[in-house]
Scaffold this motif. Structure first.
Motif, PDB file in Angstrom:
ATOM      1  N   UNK B 294       0.571  10.074   1.122  1.00  0.00           N
ATOM      2  CA  UNK B 294      -0.585   9.600   1.889  1.00  0.00           C
ATOM      3  C   UNK B 294      -1.159   8.279   1.401  1.00  0.00           C
ATOM      4  N   UNK B 295      -1.162   8.060   0.074  1.00  0.00           N
ATOM      5  CA  UNK B 295      -1.874   6.882  -0.443  1.00  0.00           C
ATOM      6  C   UNK B 295      -1.007   5.634  -0.308  1.00  0.00           C
ATOM      7  N   UNK B 296      -0.816   5.223   0.931  1.00  0.00           N
ATOM      8  CA  UNK B 296       0.099   4.132   1.233  1.00  0.00           C
ATOM      9  C   UNK B 296      -0.388   3.465   2.512  1.00  0.00           C
ATOM     10  N   UNK B 297      -0.043   2.198   2.681  1.00  0.00           N
ATOM     11  CA  UNK B 297      -0.392   1.545   3.943  1.00  0.00           C
ATOM     12  C   UNK B 297       0.372   2.180   5.102  1.00  0.00           C
ATOM     13  N   UNK B 298       1.428   2.964   4.762  1.00  0.00           N
ATOM     14  CA  UNK B 298       2.156   3.706   5.790  1.00  0.00           C
ATOM     15  C   UNK B 298       1.818   5.190   5.710  1.00  0.00           C
ATOM     16  N   UNK B 299       0.653   5.535   5.165  1.00  0.00           N
ATOM     17  CA  UNK B 299       0.295   6.941   4.937  1.00  0.00           C
ATOM     18  C   UNK B 299       0.476   7.810   6.170  1.00  0.00           C
ATOM     19  N   UNK B 300      -0.092   7.381   7.286  1.00  0.00           N
ATOM     20  CA  UNK B 300       0.003   8.192   8.506  1.00  0.00           C
ATOM     21  C   UNK B 300       1.439   8.244   9.012  1.00  0.00           C
ATOM     22  N   UNK B 301       2.142   7.114   8.927  1.00  0.00           N
ATOM     23  CA  UNK B 301       3.546   7.104   9.360  1.00  0.00           C
ATOM     24  C   UNK B 301       4.388   8.038   8.495  1.00  0.00           C
ATOM     25  N   UNK B 302       4.101   8.062   7.196  1.00  0.00           N
ATOM     26  CA  UNK B 302       4.829   8.972   6.307  1.00  0.00           C
ATOM     27  C   UNK B 302       4.631  10.420   6.746  1.00  0.00           C
ATOM     28  N   UNK B 401     -10.206   2.103  -5.046  1.00  0.00           N
ATOM     29  CA  UNK B 401      -9.379   0.981  -5.485  1.00  0.00           C
ATOM     30  C   UNK B 401     -10.195  -0.294  -5.715  1.00  0.00           C
ATOM     31  N   UNK B 402      -9.655  -1.140  -6.553  1.00  0.00           N
ATOM     32  CA  UNK B 402     -10.232  -2.457  -6.814  1.00  0.00           C
ATOM     33  C   UNK B 402     -11.664  -2.337  -7.338  1.00  0.00           C
ATOM     34  N   UNK B 650      -5.703  -1.637  -8.814  1.00  0.00           N
ATOM     35  CA  UNK B 650      -5.260  -1.313  -7.457  1.00  0.00           C
ATOM     36  C   UNK B 650      -5.977  -2.184  -6.433  1.00  0.00           C
ATOM     37  N   UNK B 651      -5.410  -2.222  -5.234  1.00  0.00           N
ATOM     38  CA  UNK B 651      -5.937  -3.133  -4.224  1.00  0.00           C
ATOM     39  C   UNK B 651      -6.578  -2.421  -3.053  1.00  0.00           C
ATOM     40  N   UNK B 652      -7.146  -3.200  -2.178  1.00  0.00           N
ATOM     41  CA  UNK B 652      -7.889  -2.641  -1.054  1.00  0.00           C
ATOM     42  C   UNK B 652      -7.078  -2.523   0.224  1.00  0.00           C
ATOM     43  N   UNK B 653      -5.785  -2.810   0.166  1.00  0.00           N
ATOM     44  CA  UNK B 653      -4.979  -2.690   1.392  1.00  0.00           C
ATOM     45  C   UNK B 653      -5.047  -1.261   1.901  1.00  0.00           C
ATOM     46  N   UNK B 654      -5.235  -1.090   3.207  1.00  0.00           N
ATOM     47  CA  UNK B 654      -5.358   0.259   3.753  1.00  0.00           C
ATOM     48  C   UNK B 654      -4.339   0.498   4.864  1.00  0.00           C
ATOM     49  N   UNK B 655      -4.110   1.788   5.103  1.00  0.00           N
ATOM     50  CA  UNK B 655      -3.306   2.225   6.239  1.00  0.00           C
ATOM     51  C   UNK B 655      -4.144   1.994   7.492  1.00  0.00           C
ATOM     52  N   UNK B 656      -3.670   1.184   8.454  1.00  0.00           N
ATOM     53  CA  UNK B 656      -4.503   0.875   9.619  1.00  0.00           C
ATOM     54  C   UNK B 656      -4.828   2.109  10.457  1.00  0.00           C
ATOM     55  N   UNK B 658      -5.424   5.298   9.322  1.00  0.00           N
ATOM     56  CA  UNK B 658      -6.306   6.310   8.740  1.00  0.00           C
ATOM     57  C   UNK B 658      -7.331   5.735   7.774  1.00  0.00           C
ATOM     58  N   UNK B 659      -7.175   4.473   7.419  1.00  0.00           N
ATOM     59  CA  UNK B 659      -8.131   3.858   6.506  1.00  0.00           C
ATOM     60  C   UNK B 659      -7.940   4.231   5.054  1.00  0.00           C
ATOM     61  N   UNK B 660      -6.827   4.895   4.710  1.00  0.00           N
ATOM     62  CA  UNK B 660      -6.611   5.266   3.299  1.00  0.00           C
ATOM     63  C   UNK B 660      -6.107   4.053   2.528  1.00  0.00           C
ATOM     64  N   UNK B 661      -6.637   3.825   1.322  1.00  0.00           N
ATOM     65  CA  UNK B 661      -6.117   2.718   0.527  1.00  0.00           C
ATOM     66  C   UNK B 661      -4.776   3.063  -0.115  1.00  0.00           C
ATOM     67  N   UNK B 662      -3.971   2.035  -0.345  1.00  0.00           N
ATOM     68  CA  UNK B 662      -2.613   2.226  -0.864  1.00  0.00           C
ATOM     69  C   UNK B 662      -2.637   2.267  -2.386  1.00  0.00           C
TER      70      UNK B 662
END
Lengths: 345, 675
Positions: B294-302, B401-402, B650-656, B658-662
Motif C-alpha cells: 500500500x505505501x507506494x505511489x501505486x498503492x491502489x494499483x497494487x 513522511x518528510x 521519506x518524501x511526500x509523493x502520494x498515490x493519486x 488514495x492519497x497514501x504517501x510512498x
C-alpha cells in the motif's frame, strides 16, 4: 498428620470463614476460562483444567514494586511494600512441585526477601488431579498427578461414582494436612469436616493410580538421560527459525523465575521487578553488543538445558514439572513432545 | 487480584487478553484460551501490553503553552482555551480552516465522536487518521473491485488454505497471530509464497521467496496473472458468473510476459512462472498483504492487481480463500468503519450521498464539500489554509513522511491541540495538551483487522488527572455550541449502530469474549465470517486493468541506494508505548540501519559504526547493522526511533488514487559518519 472428609457443599463455607482472615485465591471461571483470582464467593472451578497462568504469580508477580523511593533534603527515603496473608486453594500438584523448585532457588541463602515473606504468609491447599488435561505430562516427570509433599492441605475428590450402586451417593473431598497450618484449619473448622475412613484413602489411591496411567499412556516417558541425549541431537537452529519470539513459554512456565529490575521515575519513583525471558536476545546481550547466545536456536537450547541439565546438576531438581503450559501458549505451535518423541526414537 | 478480559492495544490482530489488577494497579497480563482468534496465545508485545500503563512519563495534567513553555493547567482552563481558539479560527477563517486527526489507537466510540465533532461542531469534513498512511489504497482498491475494503475472511481461515501468497508483509513480526495461522497451514503441507525485498523470517520460511525490486509490484503481479491465464488456471465459471471486466485485464496483462517482468522487477522469469502456477493451481488460495503493497505511489494499483489475481482464480467467498489486508493498528479498521475519513460517514456512507441522513440524526447542518486527507491537511497547514488542528493520539512528527515539512506545517498553525497518553514529538509542538486515558482506563470497542468488533474494559480509573477522550470531545463540542452528552460509551455504540447498516446489530450486551464480525445488520444477526459468499456488495466484482508506472523516485548518481522503512517485532509505531516497556526497549534499544554486506564493504562500513544517511529531504545519523536480510542496493530503517527518525528521509509523493504517501521507497546515499 490429620486428615478428614469435607462434603463439597461445605467448601464454600470453609472458604467464607478463611476469607475473613486472609485473601483467598482460587480458580474461578472468567469468560469461560478458569483463572486464579481473589475469591469473592463465586463458584470455584475445581473441575476445570489447570489455569493458563500458574498460581506462582502470587509468589513471583509478573510485575512488583520492590520499594518506592523519594528524594529528601538529604538523601533518599524508601518505602517497602507489605505482604498479606493468603490461602491459595486448588493449586495443582505440578504447580506445587514448581514451588519446591523455586524454594530451592530463592530460599537457599541469601534468600529472596519478598519471595520468602510471601511463602511464609501463604497457605497452600493442593487439589490432586483426577482428570489431567491433554497437554499434561506430570507423571513422566514424577510431579503429579498426585501430590506427595509441600502442601499445607491436600484435597482429593473421592465422590462416589453415580453409577456405583453399592453405597449412598456422597460428594466429598478427602483432605489431608501436610503442615501445622493445615492441621489447625482442620481443627478450627472441624464442624465442616467428617471423619475420613480407610475406604476413602483406598479410593484416593485407586483414582490417582488411574490418573497416572492415563497420563503415562498418552505420551512416552523418556528418562532424563534420554532427554539429554535427545537435546544433544536436536536441530536447535531449525527450531529457532520457527520460533515467533513471543516469550510465552517463559511467561507461563511455573518454574521460570528470571527477572529484570528497573527504576522508574526521577527523582521519586519505584524500583520494579518484572518477569524476564531468556528467549529474548537482550537477556544475554552484553553492553558491548556481544551476545553469547546470538541466535534464537541458541536461546531455545538454553531454555531447555536450564530445565533439564543445569537445575538437575546444581540443585538436584528437574526444572520442568510437566504442566504443558508452554505447549498451550506456543505461538508457533511447536509440538515439543512430538519433537522429543522423534528424537528419542 | 482481579483479572478482567479486554482486547490487546497493539496490532490489528485483535487478540483477547486478561489484565490483572491489584489495588488499583495493573500488575500483569495473561492470555485468553477461549478467545476465537488468539486461543491462549499472544505475541511478545501482547504479553507486555500492560507495562506502559503506570509509567511515570505519562502525561498527568492538561498543558497550555505560554510563549515557549507548556505549563500545567486545569481541565477547565484547557477546555475553555481550546474551544475559544477553535471558535475564533472558525469565525475568522471559516470551518474549512480547521481539521481533526483522529486515532487508530482510540476506540470506535472516540473516533465516531471525533468525526461527529469535526463535522457537526467545527463544520468541516477535514477529518482523517493514520489509515491514510496504511490502508487507504485498500479502501479505494478493494472498494472499487469487490465493494468492501475489509479483510474478506477470518484470519483463522488461513490455516485451511492450500497456497498462501504473502506480499509486502513482515507477518511474523508485525502480525504474529496471523503468522501463527500461516505456519499452521504450512505445517499441514500448504505452500507459502512470500514476496518481500527483505529476507524476513516469513520469507525465510517460504517455499518460494520472491524479492522483486522496490516499486515493481504491478509488473510482477500482472505477470503472474498473465501466466495463470496462459496456463489456463483461471476459474472461468467464477469469472463469468460473479465478475465483469475480465477481458480488459486479460488484454492488459498479456503484455507482461515473464521476460518483460524480469527486466522490470528483477525476478527471474522462471520464478514468476513457478509462483504463478503454484498460486493458480490452488484449490484454496489466499492473498495476505500489508504496507509493502500500500505505501507506494501505486498503492491502489497494487491492491487492484492483487484483487485481479484473486478474482481470476475464483479465490474469494469461500473458506480458506480470500484477501487479507493486514491492518497495523488495533483499531484502524474501526476508525475507518465509524467514518474518521474525509469522504465517508460511518459504514463508508459517502458524504455526497448521505448528508441529509446524518443532518437529521445529529440535528445539525453538515458541510457538503469533500474534506482533506491527512497529507492534504499537512500541505494546507504549511500553506496557511488550515489554521487549527485537533490531533488525537497521533504522532505525525514521527509517523508522517518528510518530517521537516511536517514540523514546519504544524509550527505554522495558529492553534494545535493534541490529546495523548505520553508526551511525544507532536505534543511538544502543541498549544494545548490533553492527558487522556489509556486502553486500561476506559470502556469502548476496537474492530480488528478481521472485522471483529470487541470490547475493551475499564480495569482501573483514569490515572493522574487523565480523562477519557469521550469526555474531552463532549466538553469541547458543547462549549462550541453543539451539545454532546452520553451516559456511557455504550450509548455511543447504540448511536453508531442506528446509523450504520454494517454495525446495525451490534451492541455491548451482545459482545461477549469473541466480539462480533461485521456486517451484522440486525440484533439477531450472528455476524459475518466470510464476505462475498454469494454476491458482492456491488453486485458483481469488477476487474480493473492496471499498468506498471515505475516508482516515483529512482536511484541516480547522487542518491544511489533505496531506503525502505518498517517496524520491528519489539516496537510499535513511534515507540510511545513500547519504548516505555522495559523488556521491549531492551530488546531493540536503539535505531540501526540494515545494510547488505556487499554495500558495507564498498562503503567501508563495519558493523555498529555510525553512518550518515541523506535523501533529498533530509539526513540522519544512525548505526549500521550489516545484515544480508536486505539485498544489495537497499537499506532498511525502522521508524520507531526519535534518535534517528526515518521519516526525515521519506518524501511526500502520494498515490493519486488514495492519497497514501510512498513511505516504502526513497532514494538515499550513505557514508561513514567520519568520512
Amino acid at each position: 498428620m490429620k486428615s478428614a472428609l469435607i462434603p463439597k457443599e461445605n467448601v464454600i463455607t470453609l472458604l467464607d470463614g478463611l476469607s475473613q482472615k486472609m485473601e483467598v485465591i482460587a480458580p474461578v471461571m472468567h469468560e469461560g476460562e478458569p483463572l486464579f483470582t481473589t475469591w469473592r464467593g463465586q463458584e470455584i472451578a475445581l473441575d476445570a483444567e489447570n489455569p493458563i497462568l500458574s498460581p506462582i504469580e502470587f509468589f513471583l508477580p509478573q510485575r512488583e514494586v520492590l520499594f518506592r523511593y523519594s528524594r529528601k533534603e538529604v538523601g533518599y527515603s524508601f518505602e517497602e511494600g507489605s505482604v498479606n496473608p493468603r490461602l491459595i486453594f486448588g493449586m495443582r500438584p505440578c504447580d506445587m512441585r514448581a514451588i519446591q523448585v523455586l524454594d530451592k532457588i530463592f530460599e537457599s541463602g541469601p534468600s529472596d526477601h519478598l519471595y520468602s515473606e510471601r511463602r511464609k504468609s501463604t497457605i497452600i491447599a493442593v487439589l490432586n488431579c483426577a482428570s489431567p488435561g491433554e497437554d499434561c505430562y506430570c507423571a513422566q516427570l514424577k510431579s503429579g498427578p498426585a501430590c506427595i509433599e509441600g502442601y499445607d492441605l491436600l484435597l482429593t475428590d473421592v465422590s462416589d461414582d453415580a453409577k456405583s450402586p453399592s453405597k449412598a451417593i456422597q460428594s466429598a473431598y478427602l483432605v489431608e494436612a501436610g503442615s501445622s497450618a493445615g492441621e489447625s484449619i482442620l481443627e478450627e473448622y472441624s464442624d465442616l469436616f467428617k471423619e475420613a475412613l480407610p475406604s476413602h484413602f483406598e479410593e484416593k489411591n485407586k483414582r490417582m493410580e488411574l490418573a497416572k496411567k492415563v497420563v503415562l499412556g498418552s505420551r512416552p516417558a523418556p528418562s532424563l538421560s534420554q532427554v539429554r541425549e535427545a537435546f544433544a541431537k536436536m536441530r536447535w537452529e531449525d527450531l529457532g527459525r520457527l520460533c515467533l519470539r513471543c516469550g510465552g513459554c517463559t511467561f507461563v512456565c511455573p518454574t521460570c523465575h528470571c527477572f529484570n529490575i528497573v527504576d522508574q521515575g526521577i527523582p521519586d519513583g519505584e524500583r520494579l521487578r518484572c518477569g524476564d525471558s531468556c528467549l529474548l536476545s537482550g537477556f544475554s546481550r552484553m553492553t558491548s553488543g556481544a551476545n553469547p547466545r546470538p541466535s534464537q536456536g541458541d536461546r531455545l537450547r538454553h531454555w531447555y538445558l536450564h530445565k533439564f541439565e543445569y537445575l538437575p546438576e546444581r540443585l538436584d531438581v528437574v526444572g520442568c514439572v510437566g504442566c504443558g503450559r508452554c505447549q498451550r501458549v506456543c505461538l508457533a505451535e511447536i509440538d515439543r513432545w512430538k519433537l522429543l518423541e522423534e528424537m528419542v526414537q | 487480584l482481579e483479572k478482567i478480559h479486554t482486547t490487546c492495544v497493539y496490532c490489528g490482530c485483535g487478540c483477547g487478553l486478561f489484565l490483572h489488577v491489584e489495588n488499583g494497579r495493573v500488575t500483569g497480563v495473561s492470555s485468553s484460551p477461549a478467545h476465537p482468534l488468539s486461543r491462549g496465545r499472544l505475541c511478545i508485545k501482547g504479553w507486555q501490553s500492560s507495562e506502559f500503563i503506570h509509567h511515570p512519563d505519562r502525561l498527568k495534567t492538561p498543558l497550555i503553552r505560554q510563549s515557549e513553555q507548556q505549563v500545567a493547567a486545569t481541565w477547565e482552563a484547557a477546555l475553555n482555551f481550546t474551544s475559544k481558539r477553535l471558535g475564533e479560527i472558525q469565525d475568522q477563517y471559516g470551518p474549512k480552516s480547521l481539521a481533526v486527526l483522529t486515532s487508530a489507537k482510540g476506540t470506535n466510540e472516540e473516533n465516531y465522536l471525533l468525526m461527529k465533532f469535526a463535522r457537526a461542531a467545527l463544520g468541516t469534513n477535514n477529518v482523517d487518521h493514520v489509515a491514510r498512511l496504511c490502508h487507504a489504497p485498500s479502501i479505494a482498491g478493494l472498494g472499487a473491485s469487490v465493494g468492501s475494503g475489509a479483510m474478506t475472511n477470518p484470519i483463522s481461515n488461513l490455516a485451511s488454505s492450500d497456497v498462501i501468497l504473502v506480499v509486502g508483509s513482515n507477518t511474523t513480526e508485525q502480525h504474529p497471530l496471523v503468522a501463527s495461522y500461516i505456519l499452521k497451514a504450512k505445517s499441514k503441507g500448504s505452500l507459502l509464497i512470500v514476496a518481500d525485498p527483505r529476507n524476513t523470517q516469513i520469507a525465510d520460511l517460504a517455499d518460494i521467496h520472491l524479492n522483486p525490486n522496490l516499486g515493481a509490484d504491478v509488473a510482477w503481479l500482472n505477470g503472474m496473472l498473465n501466466v495463470i491465464i496462459q496456463e489456463k488456471l483461471i476459474d472461468l465459471e467464477f469469472i463469468s458468473k460473479r465478475t465483469r471486466g475480465f477481458d480488459d485485464v486479460k488484454k492488459t496483462v498479456s503484455e507482461y510476459t515473464p521476460e518483460i517482468v524480469e527486466k522490470i522487477s528483477g525476478l527471474p522469469a522462471e520464478m514468476i512462472q513457478k509462483a504463478a502456477i503454484a498460486f493458480g493451481s490452488a484449490k484454496r488460495g489466499s492473498i495476505v498483504y500489508a504496507m509493502g503493497i500500500t505505501q507506494s505511489t501505486a498503492g491502489t494499483d497494487n491492491v487492484l492487481a492483487l484483487t485481479n489475481l484473486a478474482l481470476a482464480t475464483g479465490n474469494i467467498g469461500r473458506e480458506g480463500t480470500g484477501i487479507y489486508p493486514l491492518r497495523g493498528h488495533q483499531n484502524v479498521q474501526g476508525a475507518c468503519d465509524v467514518g474518521a475519513l474525509p469522504a465517508f460517514y460511518t459504514g463508508y456512507q459517502k458524504v455526497s450521498e448521505y448528508r441529509e441522513k446524518f443532518e437529521e440524526a445529529w440535528g445539525a447542518g453538515l458541510p457538503g464539500d469533500p474534506g482533506m486527507t491527512a497529507m492534504e491537511i499537512m500541505d494546507a497547514a504549511a500553506d496557511g489554509q488550515i489554521r487549527g488542528i485537533y490531533i488525537s493520539g497521533e504522532n505525525p512528527m514521527m509517523s508522517y513522511p518528510d518530517r521537516n515539512r511536517i514540523r514546519s506545517a504544524l509550527e505554522s498553525l495558529d492553534f494545535l491541540a493534541v490529546a495523548d497518553i505520553f508526551p511525544s514529538e507532536t505534543t511538544e509542538l502543541a498549544d494545548v495538551v490533553f492527558p487522556v486515558a489509556s486502553f486500561a482506563e476506559k470502556d469502548g470497542t476496537f474492530t480488528s483487522t478481521e472485522r471483529r468488533v470487541q470490547r475493551i474494559c475499564k480495569v482501573i480509573a483514569p490515572l493522574f488527572d487523565c480523562r477519557s477522550e469521550v469526555e474531552v470531545i463532549c466538553d469541547l463540542s458543547t462549549r462550541l455550541g453543539f451539545e454532546m452528552s452520553y451516559g456511557s460509551p455504550k450509548e455511543i455504540m447504540d448511536e453508531i449502530a442506528s446509523l450504520t447498516p454494517s454495525y446495525g446489530g451490534i451492541s455491548y450486551d451482545r459482545l461477549g469474549l469473541g466480539g462480533i464480525q461485521w456486517p451484522c445488520p440486525e440484533k439477531d444477526h450472528p455476524g459475518t465470517e466470510i464476505l462475498h459468499v454469494d454476491t458482492f456488495p456491488i453486485g458483481t466484482a469488477v476487474f480493473h486493468p492496471v499498468e506498471y508506472k515505475g516508482p516515483h523516485e529512482v536511484c541516480d548518481q547522487e542518491y544511489p541506494m533505496l531506503l525502505t522503512t518498517g517496524r520491528s517485532l519489539f516496537h510499535f509505531h513511534t515507540g510511545t508505548m513500547t519504548r516505555k516497556t522495559p523488556l521491549l526497549d531492551r530488546e531493540v534499544p536503539s535505531p540501526e540501519i540494515e545494510i547488505n554486506s556487499e554495500d558495507a564493504k564498498r562503503l567501508e562500513i563495519r558493523n555498529g559504526w555510525p553512518v550518515v544517511v541523506e535523501s533529498r529531504r533530509g539526513s540522519l545519523r544512525i548505526r549500521a547493522k550489516i545484515s544480508d536480510a536486505v539485498p544489495p542496493g537497499i537499506v532498511f530503517i525502522p521508524f520507531h526511533f526519535k534518535e534517528a527518525p526515518a521519516n526525515v528521509l521519506t518524501g511526500q509523493a502520494v498515490d493519486p488514487k488514495s492519497g497514501i504517501p510512498a513511505l516504502k521507497l526513497s532514494a538515499v546515499r550513505i557514508r561513514r559518519a567520519d568520512a
